[in-house]
Write an enzyme that holds these catalytic residues in place. Structure first.
Site, PDB file in Angstrom:
ATOM      1  CB  CYS A 133      -0.886  -0.016   1.249  1.00  0.00           C
ATOM      2  SG  CYS A 133      -1.972   1.412   1.394  1.00  0.00           S
ATOM      3  CG  HIS A 167      -5.766  -2.361  -1.008  1.00  0.00           C
ATOM      4  ND1 HIS A 167      -4.697  -2.982  -0.406  1.00  0.00           N
ATOM      5  CD2 HIS A 167      -5.504  -1.020  -0.931  1.00  0.00           C
ATOM      6  CE1 HIS A 167      -3.837  -2.057   0.033  1.00  0.00           C
ATOM      7  NE2 HIS A 167      -4.302  -0.862  -0.281  1.00  0.00           N
ATOM      8  CD  GLU A 168      -6.996   1.412  -3.658  1.00  0.00           C
ATOM      9  OE1 GLU A 168      -7.056   2.362  -2.862  1.00  0.00           O
ATOM     10  OE2 GLU A 168      -5.919   0.846  -3.961  1.00  0.00           O
ATOM     11  CG  HIS A 199      -7.206   2.757   1.423  1.00  0.00           C
ATOM     12  ND1 HIS A 199      -6.338   3.055   2.449  1.00  0.00           N
ATOM     13  CD2 HIS A 199      -6.452   2.126   0.483  1.00  0.00           C
ATOM     14  CE1 HIS A 199      -5.120   2.615   2.130  1.00  0.00           C
ATOM     15  NE2 HIS A 199      -5.164   2.039   0.950  1.00  0.00           N
TER      16      HIS A 199
HETATM   17 CO    CO Z   1      -3.638   1.105  -0.051  1.00  0.00          CO
END
Ligand code: CO
Length: 169
Positions: free
Chosen positions: A104, A146-147, A150
């Protein structure tokens, strides 16, 4: 500048975009793209990573190339193609999961194995406010998850196993 893991903005629940005509949206997207393409291994970026707590993320077209079997090549990213996802919602996950190594831009120098559903369906809006729905698998599905993490204040290190630090980081 990409915020690093200690920053509290990365731990907040990002707010949905309410006004697609707001002048700041295009600017935000171009700032995100610039920050992502500046990084040799940047294949996705979420707005909180540049300090904007909004539900927006980008995925580099590089991800599609990798999924089609082409090797990762930072120089190819000069095309600077990307997809924009605004107010995304995952509608369906596959039962089948896969494990792969993730890193990341906000957790520089660390890598770890994350197990995630292999396929998904995601609904989202583009920068003009048009709604889309699409399926994703492979690396693309992984990056989308993954995003979206976030946007919910979650970093991959919260989920990863065998987290390792690069020697030269
Ligand atoms: Co990331």
């Amino acid at each position: 500048m990409i915020l690093q893991k200690e920053n509290k903005i990365l731990r907040a629940i990002a707010k949905p975009v309410a006004n697609f005509r707001a002048s700041g949206l295009k600017e935000l997207i171009s700032e995100m793209a610039e920050a992502m393409f500046k990084e040799p291994d940047g294949i996705g970026i979420a707005a909180p990573q540049i300090g904007e707590s909004l539900r927006v993320f980008l995925v580099s077209a590089e991800v599609k190339r990798i999924d089609s079997g082409e090797p990762h090549d930072a120089s190819k990213k000069k095309s600077k193609d990307f997809l924009v996802f605004i107010n995304p919602q995952i509608k369906k996950f596959s039962a089948k999961k896969s494990k792969d190594v993730e890193g990341c831009l906000s957790v520089r120098g660390f890598y770890g194995e994350v197990t995630r559903p292999e396929k998904l369906n995601v609904e989202y809006f583009d920068e003009t406010g048009k709604k889309h729905s699409r399926g994703a698998s492979g690396l693309f599905a992984r990056v989308v998850q993954h995003e979206i993490d976030h946007l919910n204040g979650v970093l991959f290190i919260d989920k990863a196993k065998n987290v390792k630090k690069l020697k030269d980081a």
